[in-house]
Write an enzyme that holds these catalytic residues in place. Structure first.
Site, PDB file in Angstrom:
ATOM      1  N   TYR A 160     -14.563   8.073   1.230  1.00 52.55           N
ATOM      2  CA  TYR A 160     -14.061   9.154   2.126  1.00 52.55           C
ATOM      3  C   TYR A 160     -15.405   9.989   2.853  1.00 52.55           C
ATOM      4  O   TYR A 160     -15.393   9.617   4.097  1.00 52.55           O
ATOM      5  CB  TYR A 160     -13.198  10.062   1.405  1.00 52.55           C
ATOM      6  CG  TYR A 160     -12.064   9.799   1.453  1.00 52.55           C
ATOM      7  CD1 TYR A 160     -11.700   8.693   0.498  1.00 52.55           C
ATOM      8  CD2 TYR A 160     -11.032  10.301   1.965  1.00 52.55           C
ATOM      9  CE1 TYR A 160     -10.231   8.436   0.598  1.00 52.55           C
ATOM     10  CE2 TYR A 160      -9.560  10.051   2.016  1.00 52.55           C
ATOM     11  CZ  TYR A 160      -9.287   8.773   1.238  1.00 52.55           C
ATOM     12  OH  TYR A 160      -7.902   8.397   1.031  1.00 52.55           O
ATOM     13  N   HIS A 179      -4.439   6.057   7.459  1.00 52.45           N
ATOM     14  CA  HIS A 179      -3.885   7.618   7.679  1.00 52.45           C
ATOM     15  C   HIS A 179      -4.299   8.129   9.052  1.00 52.45           C
ATOM     16  O   HIS A 179      -4.727   9.045   9.064  1.00 52.45           O
ATOM     17  CB  HIS A 179      -4.615   8.548   6.702  1.00 52.45           C
ATOM     18  CG  HIS A 179      -3.918   7.997   5.221  1.00 52.45           C
ATOM     19  ND1 HIS A 179      -2.973   8.714   4.663  1.00 52.45           N
ATOM     20  CD2 HIS A 179      -4.528   7.270   4.334  1.00 52.45           C
ATOM     21  CE1 HIS A 179      -2.609   8.241   3.458  1.00 52.45           C
ATOM     22  NE2 HIS A 179      -3.678   7.581   3.178  1.00 52.45           N
ATOM     23  N   ASN A 216      -0.837  12.112  -1.962  1.00 48.05           N
ATOM     24  CA  ASN A 216      -0.155  11.198  -1.183  1.00 48.05           C
ATOM     25  C   ASN A 216       1.598  11.872  -1.457  1.00 48.05           C
ATOM     26  O   ASN A 216       1.433  12.797  -2.348  1.00 48.05           O
ATOM     27  CB  ASN A 216       0.043   9.613  -1.578  1.00 48.05           C
ATOM     28  CG  ASN A 216      -0.942   8.968  -0.665  1.00 48.05           C
ATOM     29  OD1 ASN A 216      -1.163   9.378   0.614  1.00 48.05           O
ATOM     30  ND2 ASN A 216      -1.451   8.122  -1.344  1.00 48.05           N
TER      31      ASN A 216
END
Ligand code: NDP
Length: 484
Positions: A337, A55, A127
């Protein structure tokens, strides 16, 4: 001429010159004592943080979530109470390409939202598809490696991509989405967003539900064909960033209707599909979508690096009323993350303005590189000095029982679990004739890249035949592979 402010060093000292380094005479060597020029060069060398491994290329905007319906029977989360308005930041992205990659390449698109709720940040990192390529995080780095660049040539390689996909049949649903024209959305405004994972919701009475989020574009779905997407690549690599920025600047604020699917907690155990498998949707006939509000984007960031490049989303940010599910991919992302942000931006990334919660922060974490503000004393808990104390009542309701053997295994199969049944439903029941034609030609185009071997083409045909024989036959014809 208007009077201009004078340049300074980063310490605020008036700069000696915008043009000339300090030298020994006009032709002489430069001096180390020219702190201003040395600061400029040193800062320039450090302008980039590592780009995101996935990303990397994206854009974003601020906006608001407005809740119009009463879902307090499902969740006590303050941001989902009727009438509530919550500020947010949403970052769109493509997955595989690097920072400079063209926006209109075929790829899933990220749809990551940070809600600045009064109970702290809630991040929903989704997404533009409701599903994903894999269902176990142990395969994630391998999957991404296969989509990025080869070690020897540093080129992307479709043979490598099909090698991974055809050896991973759980990818078929997501690859079907990807190869339809929804793999090349016309703009970020013209696509849906999905939370993709299943999450836990619990209400004030402690009753639990499973939930899936759907953000349905109010602009309508619009896609490029493969050829149109390619043509835009040649004209404007930043087409999607430009489109979003221009629309918001012109007051054309994009919005999404926010829907959820709700499954009673106990229904998960014997639902016909494993409801935590990220490669599956919950068919609407079983769990219809319920509209709960609207998400609108209305303000562009003013500084791309500060607000978009350093925006840090983490699915682990779950506020009271919302919890994790046993989705194995979600469990992996809960770790990965925040871990990548600590590496990429630094330990104190949550103090940057775009990431900073609007709720007060009263943790006992302290210090570290680039710390902006620190808690005072006491610096530990428990303490008798009147420091903050946790109140478990906020999370009353989130607990549930799990038991089992410690094991490395696929998910336990539910009655209708199968890697091909849902992409087959998409082909058979949802796609139009034109969608089907484009799906076949997009696959054929992708698998016709010169590096894709004859043996791989046979595997590609087999993979699509498993989805549907007509699809397999169409791909075989297009690739010039004998069919059955
Ligand atoms: P439904 O007919 O009730 O729903 C079909 C869904 O597909 C709608 O959400 C529709 O939403 C979406 N859709 C329409 N055209 C396309 C397209 N070209 N590509 C991708 N999605 C499209 O059927 P089911 O719920 O039983 O699902 C059947 C299949 O539809 C699933 O196997 C899955 O592949 C796909 N799907 C299902 C979703 C779900 O959450 N149940 C969500 C998205 C897709 P819209 O037209 O607004 O995009």
């Amino acid at each position: 001429m208007t009077e201009r402010p004078f340049t300074t060093t980063d310490a605020g000292i008036p700069a000696p010159s915008d043009e000339f380094s300090l030298s020994v005479g006009p032709n002489g060597p430069l001096l180390l004592q020219d702190h201003y020029v040395i600061q400029k060069m040193a800062q320039f060398n450090r302008e980039r943080v590592p780009e995101r491994v996935v990303h990397a290329k994206g854009g974003g905007a601020y906006g608001v979530l407005r809740i119009t319906e009463d879902v307090s029977q499902y969740t006590k989360a303050s941001l989902f109470q009727k009438g509530k308005e919550t500020d947010l930041f949403l970052r769109f992205s493509s997955v595989a390409g690097e920072l400079g990659s063209p926006d209109t390449q075929r790829d899933p698109r990220g749809f990551a939202i940070k809600f600045y709720t009064e109970e702290g940040n809630y991040d929903l990192v989704g997404n533009n598809t409701p599903i994903f390529f894999i269902r176990d995080p142990s395969k994630f780095s391998d999957f991404i490696h296969s989509q990025k660049r080869r070690a020897d040539t540093n080129l992307r390689d479709h043979n490598m991509q099909w090698d991974f996909w055809t050896l991973s049949p759980e990818s078929a649903h997501q690859v079907t989405f990807l190869m339809t024209d929804r793999g090349t959305p016309k703009s970020w405004r013209h696509m849906h967003g999905f939370g993709s994972h299943t999450f836990l919701w619990y209400n004030a009475a402690g009753e639990k539900f499973w939930v899936k989020y759907h953000f349905k574009t109010d602009q309508g779905i619009e896609n490029f064909t493969d050829a149109e997407a390619g043509a835009v690549i040649a004209q404007d690599a930043d087409h999607h960033i430009r489109d979003l920025h221009t629309a918001i600047r012109n007051g054309d604020h994009p919005s999404w209707t926010v829907n959820v699917q709700i499954m009673p907690f106990a229904a998960a155990a014997d639902y016909r599909f494993n409801p935590f498998d990220l490669t599956k949707v919950w068919p609407h006939a079983d769990y219809p979508e319920i509209t709960i509000g609207r998400l609108t984007l209305d303000r562009n960031p003013e500084n791309y690096f500060a607000e978009v490049e350093q925006a840090a989303f983490e699915p682990a940010n779950l506020v009271p009323g919302i919890g994790a599910s046993p989705d194995k991919m979600l469990q992996g992302r809960l770790f990965s993350y925040p871990d990548t942000h600590r590496y990429r931006i630094g330990a104190n990334y949550l103090q940057l303005p775009v990431n900073r919660p609007k709720a007060p922060v009263r943790s006992y974490n302290k210090d570290g590189a680039m710390r902006y503000s620190n808690p005072g004393d006491p610096v530990y808990a428990p303490n008798t000095a009147g420091g903050p104390a946790a109140d478990p009542a906020f999370f009353a309701g989130e607990s549930y029982q799990v038991a089992g053997e410690i094991i490395r295994s696929a998910y336990q199969r539910h009655a209708e679990d199968d890697d091909f049944v849902q992409p087959r439903a998409l082909w058979e029941n949802v796609l139009s004739d034109t969608d089907r034609e484009h799906l076949v030609s997009n696959i054929v185009g992708h698998a016709s890249a010169p590096e894709v071997t004859a043996d791989m083409k046979k595997r590609v045909v087999e993979y699509w035949t498993n989805v549907h024989k007509d699809l397999g036959q169409g791909v075989a014809n297009g690739l010039g592979v004998a069919w059955r």
